[in-house]
Design a protein around this motif. Sequence first.
Motif, PDB file in Angstrom:
ATOM      1  N   ASN A   1       0.830  -1.206   0.000  1.00  0.00           N
ATOM      2  CA  ASN A   1       0.000   0.000   0.000  1.00  0.00           C
ATOM      3  C   ASN A   1       0.866   1.259   0.000  1.00  0.00           C
ATOM      4  OD1 ASN A   1      -2.655   1.246   0.110  1.00  0.00           O
ATOM      5  ND2 ASN A   1      -2.106   1.881   2.174  1.00  0.00           N
ATOM      6  N   GLY A   2       1.971   1.229   0.729  1.00  0.00           N
ATOM      7  CA  GLY A   2       2.853   2.380   0.756  1.00  0.00           C
ATOM      8  C   GLY A   2       3.395   2.728  -0.617  1.00  0.00           C
ATOM      9  N   PHE A   3       3.744   1.714  -1.385  1.00  0.00           N
ATOM     10  CA  PHE A   3       4.277   1.980  -2.723  1.00  0.00           C
ATOM     11  C   PHE A   3       3.172   2.373  -3.700  1.00  0.00           C
ATOM     12  CE2 PHE A   3       8.042   0.237  -0.909  1.00  0.00           C
ATOM     13  CZ  PHE A   3       9.075   0.831  -1.616  1.00  0.00           C
ATOM     14  N   ILE A   4       1.998   1.770  -3.590  1.00  0.00           N
ATOM     15  CA  ILE A   4       0.874   2.196  -4.437  1.00  0.00           C
ATOM     16  C   ILE A   4       0.609   3.682  -4.241  1.00  0.00           C
ATOM     17  CG2 ILE A   4      -1.646   2.148  -4.506  1.00  0.00           C
ATOM     18  CD1 ILE A   4      -0.828  -0.003  -6.208  1.00  0.00           C
ATOM     19  N   MET A   5       0.616   4.138  -3.012  1.00  0.00           N
ATOM     20  CA  MET A   5       0.319   5.531  -2.722  1.00  0.00           C
ATOM     21  C   MET A   5       1.438   6.460  -3.181  1.00  0.00           C
ATOM     22  SD  MET A   5      -2.672   5.213  -1.536  1.00  0.00           S
ATOM     23  CE  MET A   5      -2.956   6.902  -0.997  1.00  0.00           C
ATOM     24  N   ALA A   6       2.677   5.977  -3.154  1.00  0.00           N
ATOM     25  CA  ALA A   6       3.823   6.840  -3.461  1.00  0.00           C
ATOM     26  C   ALA A   6       4.175   6.864  -4.945  1.00  0.00           C
ATOM     27  CB  ALA A   6       5.035   6.381  -2.654  1.00  0.00           C
ATOM     28  N   ASP A   7       3.872   5.792  -5.670  1.00  0.00           N
ATOM     29  CA  ASP A   7       4.277   5.704  -7.074  1.00  0.00           C
ATOM     30  C   ASP A   7       3.384   6.590  -7.940  1.00  0.00           C
ATOM     31  OD1 ASP A   7       6.321   3.831  -6.615  1.00  0.00           O
ATOM     32  OD2 ASP A   7       4.922   2.148  -6.736  1.00  0.00           O
ATOM     33  N   THR A   8       3.958   7.615  -8.531  1.00  0.00           N
ATOM     34  CA  THR A   8       3.201   8.543  -9.365  1.00  0.00           C
ATOM     35  C   THR A   8       3.893   8.703 -10.714  1.00  0.00           C
ATOM     36  OG1 THR A   8       4.382  10.503  -8.575  1.00  0.00           O
ATOM     37  CG2 THR A   8       2.421   9.820  -7.333  1.00  0.00           C
ATOM     38  N   ASP A   9       3.136   9.086 -11.720  1.00  0.00           N
ATOM     39  CA  ASP A   9       3.687   9.228 -13.062  1.00  0.00           C
ATOM     40  C   ASP A   9       4.767  10.286 -13.162  1.00  0.00           C
ATOM     41  OD1 ASP A   9       2.380   7.228 -14.434  1.00  0.00           O
ATOM     42  OD2 ASP A   9       0.726   8.497 -15.090  1.00  0.00           O
ATOM     43  N   ASN A  10       4.688  11.302 -12.334  1.00  0.00           N
ATOM     44  CA  ASN A  10       5.591  12.438 -12.479  1.00  0.00           C
ATOM     45  C   ASN A  10       6.614  12.551 -11.351  1.00  0.00           C
ATOM     46  OD1 ASN A  10       4.285  13.420 -14.881  1.00  0.00           O
ATOM     47  ND2 ASN A  10       2.600  14.075 -13.556  1.00  0.00           N
ATOM     48  N   GLY A  11       6.663  11.532 -10.488  1.00  0.00           N
ATOM     49  CA  GLY A  11       7.629  11.540  -9.399  1.00  0.00           C
ATOM     50  C   GLY A  11       8.333  10.209  -9.318  1.00  0.00           C
ATOM     51  N   GLU A  12       8.981   9.987  -8.205  1.00  0.00           N
ATOM     52  CA  GLU A  12       9.666   8.716  -8.019  1.00  0.00           C
ATOM     53  C   GLU A  12       8.664   7.570  -8.056  1.00  0.00           C
ATOM     54  OE1 GLU A  12      12.927   6.775  -4.971  1.00  0.00           O
ATOM     55  OE2 GLU A  12      11.500   8.243  -4.201  1.00  0.00           O
ATOM     56  N   ARG A  13       9.000   6.537  -8.803  1.00  0.00           N
ATOM     57  CA  ARG A  13       8.098   5.392  -8.946  1.00  0.00           C
ATOM     58  C   ARG A  13       8.935   4.119  -9.025  1.00  0.00           C
ATOM     59  NH1 ARG A  13       8.343   8.993 -12.888  1.00  0.00           N
ATOM     60  NH2 ARG A  13       8.799   8.386 -15.041  1.00  0.00           N
ATOM     61  N   THR A  14       8.517   3.138  -8.251  1.00  0.00           N
ATOM     62  CA  THR A  14       9.317   1.930  -8.112  1.00  0.00           C
ATOM     63  C   THR A  14       8.495   0.668  -8.324  1.00  0.00           C
ATOM     64  OG1 THR A  14      10.733   3.065  -6.504  1.00  0.00           O
ATOM     65  CG2 THR A  14      10.869   0.665  -6.567  1.00  0.00           C
ATOM     66  N   GLY A  15       7.407   0.509  -7.583  1.00  0.00           N
ATOM     67  CA  GLY A  15       6.632  -0.719  -7.633  1.00  0.00           C
ATOM     68  C   GLY A  15       5.582  -0.751  -8.717  1.00  0.00           C
ATOM     69  N   HIS A  16       5.210   0.410  -9.227  1.00  0.00           N
ATOM     70  CA  HIS A  16       4.106   0.513 -10.173  1.00  0.00           C
ATOM     71  C   HIS A  16       4.369   1.670 -11.134  1.00  0.00           C
ATOM     72  CE1 HIS A  16       2.728  -1.037  -6.277  1.00  0.00           C
ATOM     73  NE2 HIS A  16       2.000  -1.879  -6.996  1.00  0.00           N
ATOM     74  N   ARG A  17       3.701   1.625 -12.297  1.00  0.00           N
ATOM     75  CA  ARG A  17       3.796   2.706 -13.284  1.00  0.00           C
ATOM     76  C   ARG A  17       5.225   2.953 -13.753  1.00  0.00           C
ATOM     77  NH1 ARG A  17      -0.669   6.475 -12.995  1.00  0.00           N
ATOM     78  NH2 ARG A  17      -2.239   5.774 -11.508  1.00  0.00           N
ATOM     79  N   SER A  18       6.044   1.923 -13.775  1.00  0.00           N
ATOM     80  CA  SER A  18       7.458   2.127 -14.051  1.00  0.00           C
ATOM     81  C   SER A  18       8.092   0.826 -14.527  1.00  0.00           C
ATOM     82  CB  SER A  18       8.170   2.611 -12.785  1.00  0.00           C
ATOM     83  OG  SER A  18       8.127   1.621 -11.781  1.00  0.00           O
ATOM     84  N   PRO A  19       9.283   0.903 -15.135  1.00  0.00           N
ATOM     85  CA  PRO A  19       9.942  -0.317 -15.613  1.00  0.00           C
ATOM     86  C   PRO A  19      10.172  -1.351 -14.526  1.00  0.00           C
ATOM     87  CG  PRO A  19      10.988   1.626 -16.559  1.00  0.00           C
ATOM     88  CD  PRO A  19      10.013   2.127 -15.530  1.00  0.00           C
ATOM     89  N   SER A  20      10.369  -0.906 -13.290  1.00  0.00           N
ATOM     90  CA  SER A  20      10.673  -1.851 -12.208  1.00  0.00           C
ATOM     91  C   SER A  20       9.437  -2.530 -11.636  1.00  0.00           C
ATOM     92  CB  SER A  20      11.461  -1.148 -11.091  1.00  0.00           C
ATOM     93  OG  SER A  20      10.816   0.034 -10.678  1.00  0.00           O
ATOM     94  N   PHE A  21       8.269  -2.290 -12.212  1.00  0.00           N
ATOM     95  CA  PHE A  21       7.060  -2.994 -11.784  1.00  0.00           C
ATOM     96  C   PHE A  21       7.283  -4.509 -11.715  1.00  0.00           C
ATOM     97  CE2 PHE A  21       3.331  -5.341 -13.592  1.00  0.00           C
ATOM     98  CZ  PHE A  21       2.473  -5.247 -12.512  1.00  0.00           C
TER      99      PHE A  21
END
Length: 274
Positions: free
Chosen positions: A39-59
């Motif tokens: 849940n912490g990563f879902i809330m933090a991962d955004t298209d225009n900011g730092e993203r790690t677990g979702h919306r990004s190559p490292s998904f």
Amino acid sequence: MTVRKNQATLTADEKRRFVAAVLELKRSGRYDAFVTTHNGFIMADTDNGERTGHRSPSFLPWHRRFLLDFERALQSVDASVALPYWDWSTDRTPRASLWGPDFLGGTGRGRDGRVMDGPFAADSGNWPVTVRVDGRTYLRRSLGSGVRELPTPGEVESVLSMATYDMAPWNSASDGFRNHLEGWRGVNLHNRVHVWVGGQMATGVSPNDPVFWLHHAYVDKLWARWQRRHPDSRYVPPAGTPEVVDLDETMKPWNDVRPADLLDHTRHYTFDTE
């Protein structure tokens, strides 16, 4: 070597052992830590900011490590347990065997989505939902309500045929295999399954539903299939890309593992059909 099997082929004893290990992690409090992390990563991962677990190559490598940690936790309870996968392109209805009362239980009741059967039903007393987005403390599902159809084999094939792993802008607007598998573009595979299950699976606290692990084990298997089909296609970006995890950068929350370390799943486990 751990072998991950299709849930449809599990024996009664394999189902029982998997469920028992999951319930023990819940009883000990270890399970809810996984829900909190996701849940912490879902809330933090955004298209225009730092993203790690979702919306990004490292998904994909992020979830591979997340599943490995969970599988190892299960094996600390029962060394015989492996994560099964749910091939939702084949087992596409609420009547599929994984929704039986001997395994994950079925859909929720109409008025509130409360799961009423199986080992994770509220009435069992073994599955209080404590990491939650609202006041409801019971597992909820609404199979096939949020979206009517699960992905088809043809739709899966259309995504596996994409030769490029990912591309700029490296978020939910990207083209390529990763984003079409994650589901922000195109036929929508991974995201659609979350919505089809409904309840907590359609929220950031989706690991509250044990089907989360079977769903992501199949997403991981699809990544492995794509890698075999496109051996010359690599994880990108390689280096120097702001806000996303490059090939040799470490991933949060572990800070000791890179996507490069997770490209070969056979170091850790295999699948029954490999």
